[in-house]
Design an enzyme around this catalytic site. Sequence first.
Site, PDB file in Angstrom:
ATOM      1  N   LYS A  17      -1.349  -7.773  -8.977  1.00 38.19           N
ATOM      2  CA  LYS A  17      -1.355  -7.049  -7.708  1.00 38.19           C
ATOM      3  C   LYS A  17      -2.065  -5.705  -7.814  1.00 38.19           C
ATOM      4  O   LYS A  17      -1.999  -5.033  -8.855  1.00 38.19           O
ATOM      5  CB  LYS A  17       0.083  -6.780  -7.231  1.00 38.19           C
ATOM      6  CG  LYS A  17       0.812  -7.991  -6.698  1.00 38.19           C
ATOM      7  CD  LYS A  17       2.141  -7.554  -6.101  1.00 38.19           C
ATOM      8  CE  LYS A  17       2.826  -8.661  -5.358  1.00 38.19           C
ATOM      9  NZ  LYS A  17       4.054  -8.186  -4.697  1.00 38.19           N
ATOM     10  N   ARG A  46       4.698   3.622   8.198  1.00 45.47           N
ATOM     11  CA  ARG A  46       4.036   3.656   9.504  1.00 45.47           C
ATOM     12  C   ARG A  46       4.709   2.659  10.428  1.00 45.47           C
ATOM     13  O   ARG A  46       5.643   1.957  10.038  1.00 45.47           O
ATOM     14  CB  ARG A  46       2.568   3.252   9.340  1.00 45.47           C
ATOM     15  CG  ARG A  46       2.426   1.913   8.611  1.00 45.47           C
ATOM     16  CD  ARG A  46       1.045   1.332   8.661  1.00 45.47           C
ATOM     17  NE  ARG A  46       0.864   0.216   7.748  1.00 45.47           N
ATOM     18  CZ  ARG A  46       1.275  -1.031   7.972  1.00 45.47           C
ATOM     19  NH1 ARG A  46       1.927  -1.310   9.089  1.00 45.47           N
ATOM     20  NH2 ARG A  46       1.052  -1.979   7.096  1.00 45.47           N
TER      21      ARG A  46
END
Length: 449
Positions: free
Chosen positions: A160, A294
Amino acid sequence: MSYFEKVLIANRGEIARRIIRTCKRLEIKTVAIYSEADADAPFVVEADEAICVGPAQAKKSYLNVDKVIEAAKQTCATAIHPGYGFLSENPAFAHRCEEEGITFIGPSARIIELMGSKIESRRQMKKAGVPIVPGWDGQLESVEQALEIAEQLEYPLMLKASAGGGGIGMQLVHDGDELKKVYASTMQRANSFFGDGTLFLEKFISNPHHIEVQVACDEHGNAIHLFERECSVQRRNQKVVEESPSPFLDEGTRQHLLETALHGVKQMGYTNVGTMEFIFDENKEFYFLEMNTRLQVEHPVTEEITGIDLVELQIRIAAKEKLYVNQEDIEKKGYSIECRLYAEDPKTFFPSPGTIQTLYLPDHKGRFDFAVIEGSTVSPFYDPMIGKIITHGVDRDEAVQKMEQLLESIVIEGLTTNLSLLQLIVKNPEFTGGIYTTRFLDHLLATPI
Protein backbone atom coordinates in the site's frame (compact mmCIF):
# COMPACT_ATOMS: atom_id res chain seq x y z
CA MET A 1 -27.96 32.98 11.25
CA SER A 2 -24.86 33.54 9.14
CA TYR A 3 -21.62 31.90 10.30
CA PHE A 4 -19.40 33.37 7.60
CA GLU A 5 -20.40 36.17 5.27
CA LYS A 6 -18.91 34.47 2.26
CA VAL A 7 -17.47 31.00 1.61
CA LEU A 8 -15.27 30.06 -1.34
CA ILE A 9 -15.77 26.48 -2.55
CA ALA A 10 -12.43 25.01 -3.62
CA ASN A 11 -14.02 22.25 -5.66
CA ARG A 12 -16.34 21.51 -8.56
CA GLY A 13 -19.27 19.43 -9.75
CA GLU A 14 -21.63 17.60 -7.42
CA ILE A 15 -19.98 18.54 -4.14
CA ALA A 16 -19.79 22.23 -5.08
CA ARG A 17 -23.55 22.23 -5.78
CA ARG A 18 -24.15 20.38 -2.49
CA ILE A 19 -22.21 22.98 -0.46
CA ILE A 20 -23.98 25.84 -2.26
CA ARG A 21 -27.38 24.41 -1.22
CA THR A 22 -26.52 24.50 2.47
CA CYS A 23 -24.89 27.92 2.24
CA LYS A 24 -28.00 29.37 0.58
CA ARG A 25 -30.16 28.00 3.39
CA LEU A 26 -27.80 29.54 5.95
CA GLU A 27 -27.76 32.83 3.98
CA ILE A 28 -24.03 32.57 3.34
CA LYS A 29 -22.81 33.94 0.00
CA THR A 30 -20.76 31.55 -2.11
CA VAL A 31 -17.84 31.88 -4.51
CA ALA A 32 -17.23 29.12 -7.06
CA ILE A 33 -13.82 28.62 -8.60
CA TYR A 34 -13.78 26.89 -11.96
CA SER A 35 -11.46 25.77 -14.72
CA GLU A 36 -11.90 26.70 -18.36
CA ALA A 37 -13.40 23.24 -18.95
CA ASP A 38 -16.11 23.91 -16.34
CA ALA A 39 -17.12 27.39 -17.50
CA ASP A 40 -20.68 26.27 -18.30
CA ALA A 41 -21.12 23.84 -15.40
CA PRO A 42 -24.24 24.18 -13.18
CA PHE A 43 -22.27 24.91 -10.00
CA VAL A 44 -20.72 27.98 -11.64
CA VAL A 45 -24.14 29.45 -12.37
CA GLU A 46 -25.58 28.57 -8.96
CA ALA A 47 -22.89 30.31 -6.90
CA ASP A 48 -23.22 34.01 -6.06
CA GLU A 49 -19.84 34.69 -7.66
CA ALA A 50 -17.51 32.66 -9.85
CA ILE A 51 -13.85 33.04 -10.76
CA CYS A 52 -11.87 31.12 -13.37
CA VAL A 53 -8.63 29.84 -11.84
CA GLY A 54 -6.96 28.31 -14.88
CA PRO A 55 -7.07 25.76 -17.70
CA ALA A 56 -8.67 22.31 -17.60
CA GLN A 57 -5.72 20.47 -16.04
CA ALA A 58 -6.42 20.19 -12.32
CA LYS A 59 -2.85 21.01 -11.28
CA LYS A 60 -3.16 24.36 -13.08
CA SER A 61 -6.59 25.19 -11.67
CA TYR A 62 -8.26 23.30 -8.79
CA LEU A 63 -4.92 22.22 -7.33
CA ASN A 64 -3.23 25.60 -7.81
CA VAL A 65 -3.02 26.84 -4.21
CA ASP A 66 -1.89 30.35 -5.16
CA LYS A 67 -4.82 30.80 -7.56
CA VAL A 68 -7.35 29.51 -5.03
CA ILE A 69 -6.07 31.80 -2.27
CA GLU A 70 -5.97 34.72 -4.69
CA ALA A 71 -9.63 34.08 -5.62
CA ALA A 72 -10.62 34.07 -1.94
CA LYS A 73 -8.85 37.36 -1.32
CA GLN A 74 -10.22 38.97 -4.47
CA THR A 75 -13.81 38.13 -3.47
CA CYS A 76 -13.31 38.80 0.27
CA ALA A 77 -14.28 35.24 1.18
CA THR A 78 -13.56 34.63 4.85
CA ALA A 79 -13.67 30.83 4.68
CA ILE A 80 -12.88 28.05 2.21
CA HIS A 81 -14.75 24.75 1.97
CA PRO A 82 -12.56 22.18 0.19
CA GLY A 83 -15.24 19.51 -0.45
CA TYR A 84 -13.60 16.14 -1.11
CA GLY A 85 -10.64 15.33 -3.35
CA PHE A 86 -8.38 18.05 -4.77
CA LEU A 87 -7.01 20.14 -1.84
CA SER A 88 -9.34 18.75 0.86
CA GLU A 89 -6.64 16.68 2.56
CA ASN A 90 -3.65 18.82 1.68
CA PRO A 91 -2.01 20.00 4.93
CA ALA A 92 0.03 22.67 3.12
CA PHE A 93 -3.19 24.21 1.78
CA ALA A 94 -4.84 24.18 5.22
CA HIS A 95 -1.73 25.81 6.68
CA ARG A 96 -1.69 28.43 3.93
CA CYS A 97 -5.31 29.32 4.69
CA GLU A 98 -4.34 29.78 8.32
CA GLU A 99 -1.41 32.04 7.35
CA GLU A 100 -3.69 34.15 5.15
CA GLY A 101 -6.32 34.56 7.88
CA ILE A 102 -8.90 32.48 5.98
CA THR A 103 -10.85 29.81 7.84
CA PHE A 104 -10.30 26.32 6.44
CA ILE A 105 -13.55 24.39 6.90
CA GLY A 106 -11.98 21.18 8.14
CA PRO A 107 -9.47 19.99 10.73
CA SER A 108 -6.09 21.55 11.45
CA ALA A 109 -3.13 21.16 9.11
CA ARG A 110 -1.40 19.09 11.81
CA ILE A 111 -4.22 16.54 11.97
CA ILE A 112 -4.53 16.35 8.17
CA GLU A 113 -0.81 15.62 7.92
CA LEU A 114 -0.95 13.06 10.72
CA MET A 115 -3.88 11.15 9.20
CA GLY A 116 -2.69 11.65 5.61
CA SER A 117 0.10 9.16 6.22
CA LYS A 118 -1.32 5.66 6.54
CA ILE A 119 1.86 4.61 8.33
CA GLU A 120 1.63 7.40 10.89
CA SER A 121 -2.14 7.03 11.35
CA ARG A 122 -1.66 3.31 12.08
CA ARG A 123 0.91 4.21 14.73
CA GLN A 124 -1.40 6.79 16.28
CA MET A 125 -4.36 4.40 16.41
CA LYS A 126 -2.24 1.62 17.84
CA LYS A 127 -1.07 4.01 20.58
CA ALA A 128 -4.72 4.90 21.28
CA GLY A 129 -5.64 1.22 21.65
CA VAL A 130 -7.60 1.04 18.39
CA PRO A 131 -7.03 -2.32 16.63
CA ILE A 132 -5.06 -2.11 13.37
CA VAL A 133 -4.53 -4.65 10.58
CA PRO A 134 -1.37 -6.68 11.31
CA GLY A 135 1.49 -5.47 9.16
CA TRP A 136 4.76 -3.57 9.09
CA ASP A 137 4.61 0.14 9.87
CA GLY A 138 8.06 1.15 8.75
CA GLN A 139 8.86 2.79 5.43
CA LEU A 140 9.99 0.27 2.83
CA GLU A 141 13.35 1.31 1.40
CA SER A 142 13.78 -1.33 -1.30
CA VAL A 143 12.15 -4.35 -2.92
CA GLU A 144 14.75 -6.56 -1.18
CA GLN A 145 13.65 -5.24 2.21
CA ALA A 146 9.99 -5.70 1.24
CA LEU A 147 10.63 -9.35 0.32
CA GLU A 148 12.36 -10.00 3.63
CA ILE A 149 9.54 -8.44 5.68
CA ALA A 150 6.87 -10.17 3.60
CA GLU A 151 8.35 -13.57 4.49
CA GLN A 152 8.02 -12.70 8.18
CA LEU A 153 4.40 -11.48 7.84
CA GLU A 154 3.40 -14.37 5.51
CA TYR A 155 1.43 -13.99 2.29
CA PRO A 156 -1.09 -12.91 1.02
CA LEU A 157 -0.33 -9.24 1.72
CA MET A 158 -1.41 -5.80 0.59
CA LEU A 159 1.31 -3.49 -0.70
CA LYS A 160 0.00 0.00 0.00
CA ALA A 161 0.91 3.63 -0.58
CA SER A 162 1.21 5.46 2.72
CA ALA A 163 -0.24 8.64 1.20
CA GLY A 164 -2.87 6.76 -0.84
CA GLY A 165 -6.62 7.17 -0.99
CA GLY A 166 -9.63 6.12 -3.02
CA GLY A 167 -8.20 2.67 -3.61
CA ILE A 168 -5.23 4.05 -5.57
CA GLY A 169 -1.79 2.66 -4.75
CA MET A 170 -2.97 -0.71 -3.43
CA GLN A 171 -1.78 -4.07 -4.74
CA LEU A 172 -2.57 -7.58 -3.55
CA VAL A 173 0.44 -9.91 -3.63
CA HIS A 174 0.33 -13.69 -3.10
CA ASP A 175 4.04 -14.47 -3.19
CA GLY A 176 7.52 -13.03 -3.63
CA ASP A 177 7.40 -13.16 -7.42
CA GLU A 178 4.24 -11.00 -7.47
CA LEU A 179 5.76 -8.58 -4.98
CA LYS A 180 8.88 -8.16 -7.10
CA LYS A 181 6.76 -7.63 -10.21
CA VAL A 182 4.53 -4.85 -8.79
CA TYR A 183 6.82 -3.09 -6.29
CA ALA A 184 8.31 -0.49 -8.67
CA SER A 185 5.03 0.21 -10.51
CA THR A 186 3.11 0.66 -7.24
CA MET A 187 5.73 3.12 -5.99
CA GLN A 188 5.63 4.98 -9.31
CA ARG A 189 1.82 5.15 -9.19
CA ALA A 190 1.91 6.48 -5.63
CA ASN A 191 4.44 9.14 -6.65
CA SER A 192 2.35 10.12 -9.65
CA PHE A 193 -0.96 10.48 -7.77
CA PHE A 194 0.20 11.65 -4.33
CA GLY A 195 3.71 13.00 -4.81
CA ASP A 196 4.88 10.43 -2.25
CA GLY A 197 6.13 6.95 -3.14
CA THR A 198 6.30 5.64 0.45
CA LEU A 199 4.99 2.06 0.67
CA PHE A 200 4.17 -0.32 3.51
CA LEU A 201 2.87 -3.89 3.92
CA GLU A 202 -0.34 -5.09 5.56
CA LYS A 203 -1.93 -8.52 5.97
CA PHE A 204 -4.65 -9.27 3.42
CA ILE A 205 -8.06 -10.03 4.90
CA SER A 206 -10.15 -12.19 2.59
CA ASN A 207 -13.87 -11.54 2.08
CA PRO A 208 -13.85 -8.42 4.26
CA HIS A 209 -16.51 -5.84 4.97
CA HIS A 210 -15.54 -2.17 4.62
CA ILE A 211 -17.44 -0.19 7.26
CA GLU A 212 -16.82 3.41 8.30
CA VAL A 213 -17.94 5.62 11.17
CA GLN A 214 -18.98 9.25 10.75
CA VAL A 215 -17.70 11.48 13.56
CA ALA A 216 -17.89 15.16 14.41
CA CYS A 217 -15.77 16.96 17.02
CA ASP A 218 -15.84 20.62 18.04
CA GLU A 219 -13.04 22.79 19.43
CA HIS A 220 -14.50 22.61 22.94
CA GLY A 221 -13.77 18.93 23.59
CA ASN A 222 -17.14 17.53 22.48
CA ALA A 223 -17.33 14.57 20.10
CA ILE A 224 -20.19 12.55 18.60
CA HIS A 225 -20.66 9.74 16.13
CA LEU A 226 -23.43 9.66 13.55
CA PHE A 227 -23.47 5.88 13.17
CA GLU A 228 -21.80 3.80 10.49
CA ARG A 229 -21.91 3.26 6.73
CA GLU A 230 -21.47 -0.04 4.92
CA CYS A 231 -19.21 0.53 1.89
CA SER A 232 -18.42 -2.98 0.69
CA VAL A 233 -19.75 -2.69 -2.87
CA GLN A 234 -16.53 -1.58 -4.56
CA ARG A 235 -14.84 -1.67 -7.92
CA ARG A 236 -11.05 -1.56 -7.88
CA ASN A 237 -11.18 -0.67 -4.16
CA GLN A 238 -13.41 2.33 -4.90
CA LYS A 239 -16.94 2.55 -3.53
CA VAL A 240 -19.99 2.22 -5.79
CA VAL A 241 -22.91 1.65 -3.39
CA GLU A 242 -23.11 2.67 0.26
CA GLU A 243 -25.78 2.25 2.92
CA SER A 244 -26.53 3.04 6.51
CA PRO A 245 -26.86 1.32 8.88
CA SER A 246 -24.76 -1.73 7.98
CA PRO A 247 -26.79 -4.95 7.52
CA PHE A 248 -23.71 -6.94 8.61
CA LEU A 249 -23.48 -5.68 12.19
CA ASP A 250 -25.32 -6.90 15.25
CA GLU A 251 -26.08 -4.25 17.85
CA GLY A 252 -23.30 -5.28 20.23
CA THR A 253 -20.61 -5.15 17.52
CA ARG A 254 -22.04 -1.84 16.27
CA GLN A 255 -21.75 -0.21 19.69
CA HIS A 256 -18.22 -1.51 20.15
CA LEU A 257 -17.23 -0.11 16.74
CA LEU A 258 -18.81 3.31 17.38
CA GLU A 259 -17.21 3.62 20.82
CA THR A 260 -13.81 2.59 19.42
CA ALA A 261 -14.00 5.18 16.62
CA LEU A 262 -14.94 7.95 19.06
CA HIS A 263 -12.13 6.97 21.42
CA GLY A 264 -9.64 7.17 18.54
CA VAL A 265 -10.62 10.68 17.43
CA LYS A 266 -10.74 11.98 21.00
CA GLN A 267 -7.25 10.66 21.69
CA MET A 268 -5.79 12.54 18.70
CA GLY A 269 -7.64 15.79 19.46
CA TYR A 270 -9.58 15.78 16.19
CA THR A 271 -11.84 18.69 15.23
CA ASN A 272 -14.55 19.06 12.57
CA VAL A 273 -16.27 16.29 10.59
CA GLY A 274 -14.32 13.15 9.69
CA THR A 275 -14.62 9.45 8.95
CA MET A 276 -12.90 6.52 10.60
CA GLU A 277 -12.65 3.59 8.18
CA PHE A 278 -12.47 -0.03 9.34
CA ILE A 279 -12.18 -3.47 7.77
CA PHE A 280 -14.07 -6.44 9.24
CA ASP A 281 -13.16 -10.09 8.86
CA GLU A 282 -15.70 -12.91 8.66
CA ASN A 283 -15.72 -13.24 12.47
CA LYS A 284 -16.72 -9.59 12.91
CA GLU A 285 -13.30 -8.65 14.24
CA PHE A 286 -12.51 -5.14 13.02
CA TYR A 287 -9.33 -3.19 12.32
CA PHE A 288 -8.61 0.48 11.60
CA LEU A 289 -7.81 1.21 7.94
CA GLU A 290 -7.50 4.98 7.66
CA MET A 291 -9.14 8.27 8.55
CA ASN A 292 -10.58 10.67 6.00
CA THR A 293 -10.28 14.20 7.34
CA ARG A 294 -13.01 15.63 5.13
CA LEU A 295 -16.58 15.20 3.99
CA GLN A 296 -17.12 11.80 2.34
CA VAL A 297 -18.78 11.29 -1.04
CA GLU A 298 -21.28 9.01 0.70
CA HIS A 299 -22.30 11.47 3.43
CA PRO A 300 -25.94 11.70 2.22
CA VAL A 301 -26.92 8.30 3.67
CA THR A 302 -25.90 9.55 7.12
CA GLU A 303 -27.90 12.73 6.60
CA GLU A 304 -30.94 10.70 5.57
CA ILE A 305 -30.99 8.49 8.69
CA THR A 306 -30.09 11.24 11.20
CA GLY A 307 -31.68 14.36 9.68
CA ILE A 308 -28.42 16.24 10.29
CA ASP A 309 -26.87 18.39 7.52
CA LEU A 310 -23.17 17.49 7.65
CA VAL A 311 -22.10 20.53 5.60
CA GLU A 312 -23.86 22.79 8.10
CA LEU A 313 -22.16 20.88 10.92
CA GLN A 314 -18.77 21.50 9.27
CA ILE A 315 -19.48 25.21 8.95
CA ARG A 316 -20.70 25.57 12.55
CA ILE A 317 -17.64 23.79 13.93
CA ALA A 318 -15.30 25.87 11.75
CA ALA A 319 -17.02 28.97 13.16
CA LYS A 320 -15.95 27.68 16.62
CA GLU A 321 -19.47 26.83 17.76
CA LYS A 322 -20.10 24.02 20.22
CA LEU A 323 -21.83 20.97 18.78
CA TYR A 324 -25.53 21.75 18.78
CA VAL A 325 -26.50 18.09 19.32
CA ASN A 326 -25.53 15.63 22.03
CA GLN A 327 -24.98 11.94 21.37
CA GLU A 328 -28.24 10.99 23.06
CA ASP A 329 -30.14 13.42 20.81
CA ILE A 330 -29.09 11.66 17.59
CA GLU A 331 -31.60 9.05 16.48
CA LYS A 332 -31.13 6.47 13.79
CA LYS A 333 -34.28 6.57 11.66
CA GLY A 334 -34.80 3.93 9.01
CA TYR A 335 -32.35 2.93 6.28
CA SER A 336 -30.70 4.79 3.43
CA ILE A 337 -28.87 3.62 0.31
CA GLU A 338 -26.72 5.59 -2.14
CA CYS A 339 -25.65 4.56 -5.65
CA ARG A 340 -22.90 6.42 -7.53
CA LEU A 341 -23.68 7.04 -11.18
CA TYR A 342 -20.55 7.25 -13.32
CA ALA A 343 -19.92 8.13 -16.96
CA GLU A 344 -18.04 4.90 -17.52
CA ASP A 345 -18.33 1.51 -19.15
CA PRO A 346 -20.20 -0.75 -16.69
CA LYS A 347 -17.92 -3.71 -17.40
CA THR A 348 -14.43 -2.26 -17.90
CA PHE A 349 -14.95 0.91 -15.80
CA PHE A 350 -13.19 2.96 -18.49
CA PRO A 351 -14.36 6.64 -18.38
CA SER A 352 -16.89 7.67 -21.03
CA PRO A 353 -16.95 11.48 -21.24
CA GLY A 354 -19.47 13.26 -23.44
CA THR A 355 -22.55 15.47 -23.50
CA ILE A 356 -25.77 14.48 -21.74
CA GLN A 357 -28.48 14.83 -24.35
CA THR A 358 -31.37 13.55 -22.22
CA LEU A 359 -31.65 13.43 -18.44
CA TYR A 360 -34.80 12.46 -16.56
CA LEU A 361 -34.64 12.12 -12.78
CA PRO A 362 -37.90 11.33 -10.95
CA ASP A 363 -36.92 13.54 -8.01
CA HIS A 364 -40.22 12.99 -6.20
CA LYS A 365 -39.08 9.42 -5.53
CA GLY A 366 -35.63 10.02 -4.04
CA ARG A 367 -32.70 12.38 -3.55
CA PHE A 368 -30.33 13.25 -6.37
CA ASP A 369 -27.00 14.94 -5.65
CA PHE A 370 -25.88 15.49 -9.24
CA ALA A 371 -23.07 17.42 -10.89
CA VAL A 372 -24.98 17.84 -14.13
CA ILE A 373 -28.21 18.88 -15.82
CA GLU A 374 -29.49 18.02 -19.27
CA GLY A 375 -27.06 19.42 -21.83
CA SER A 376 -24.06 19.30 -19.48
CA THR A 377 -20.74 17.89 -20.64
CA VAL A 378 -18.88 15.31 -18.57
CA SER A 379 -15.24 16.31 -18.97
CA PRO A 380 -12.40 13.83 -19.58
CA PHE A 381 -10.20 15.86 -17.22
CA TYR A 382 -11.84 14.87 -13.92
CA ASP A 383 -13.45 12.02 -12.03
CA PRO A 384 -16.33 10.67 -14.17
CA MET A 385 -18.93 10.62 -11.39
CA ILE A 386 -22.17 12.19 -12.68
CA GLY A 387 -24.00 12.14 -9.39
CA LYS A 388 -25.47 10.18 -6.50
CA ILE A 389 -28.89 8.58 -6.17
CA ILE A 390 -30.19 8.23 -2.61
CA THR A 391 -33.25 6.52 -1.16
CA HIS A 392 -34.62 6.23 2.37
CA GLY A 393 -37.04 3.70 3.81
CA VAL A 394 -38.50 2.73 7.16
CA ASP A 395 -36.49 -0.48 6.85
CA ARG A 396 -33.82 -1.86 4.51
CA ASP A 397 -36.27 -3.73 2.30
CA GLU A 398 -38.17 -0.52 1.56
CA ALA A 399 -34.96 1.44 0.85
CA VAL A 400 -33.76 -1.29 -1.56
CA GLN A 401 -37.15 -1.50 -3.28
CA LYS A 402 -37.26 2.28 -3.74
CA MET A 403 -33.74 2.23 -5.20
CA GLU A 404 -34.65 -0.52 -7.65
CA GLN A 405 -37.70 1.46 -8.84
CA LEU A 406 -35.72 4.68 -9.03
CA LEU A 407 -32.90 3.20 -11.10
CA GLU A 408 -35.43 1.75 -13.54
CA SER A 409 -37.07 5.18 -13.92
CA ILE A 410 -33.92 7.19 -14.72
CA VAL A 411 -33.33 8.13 -18.35
CA ILE A 412 -29.86 9.32 -19.36
CA GLU A 413 -28.71 9.49 -22.98
CA GLY A 414 -25.68 10.80 -24.84
CA LEU A 415 -22.95 8.87 -23.09
CA THR A 416 -22.26 5.47 -21.55
CA THR A 417 -22.96 5.09 -17.83
CA ASN A 418 -22.87 2.38 -15.18
CA LEU A 419 -26.66 2.59 -14.69
CA SER A 420 -27.16 -1.00 -15.91
CA LEU A 421 -24.62 -2.22 -13.36
CA LEU A 422 -26.37 -0.38 -10.53
CA GLN A 423 -29.68 -1.92 -11.60
CA LEU A 424 -28.07 -5.36 -11.51
CA ILE A 425 -26.55 -4.77 -8.06
CA VAL A 426 -29.77 -3.80 -6.29
CA LYS A 427 -31.64 -6.81 -7.72
CA ASN A 428 -28.97 -9.33 -6.79
CA PRO A 429 -29.97 -11.74 -3.95
CA GLU A 430 -26.62 -11.24 -2.17
CA PHE A 431 -27.23 -7.51 -2.02
CA THR A 432 -30.94 -7.64 -1.21
CA GLY A 433 -30.13 -10.14 1.52
CA GLY A 434 -27.43 -7.86 2.96
CA ILE A 435 -24.83 -10.66 2.93
CA TYR A 436 -22.28 -9.19 0.52
CA THR A 437 -18.56 -8.44 1.06
CA THR A 438 -15.97 -6.42 -0.88
CA ARG A 439 -15.68 -9.41 -3.26
CA PHE A 440 -19.34 -9.00 -4.28
CA LEU A 441 -18.77 -6.97 -7.42
CA ASP A 442 -16.03 -9.30 -8.67
CA HIS A 443 -18.51 -12.17 -8.53
CA LEU A 444 -21.32 -10.13 -10.05
CA LEU A 445 -19.25 -9.06 -13.05
CA ALA A 446 -19.03 -12.70 -14.11
CA THR A 447 -22.73 -12.22 -15.03
CA PRO A 448 -23.42 -10.58 -18.43
CA ILE A 449 -24.70 -6.99 -18.08
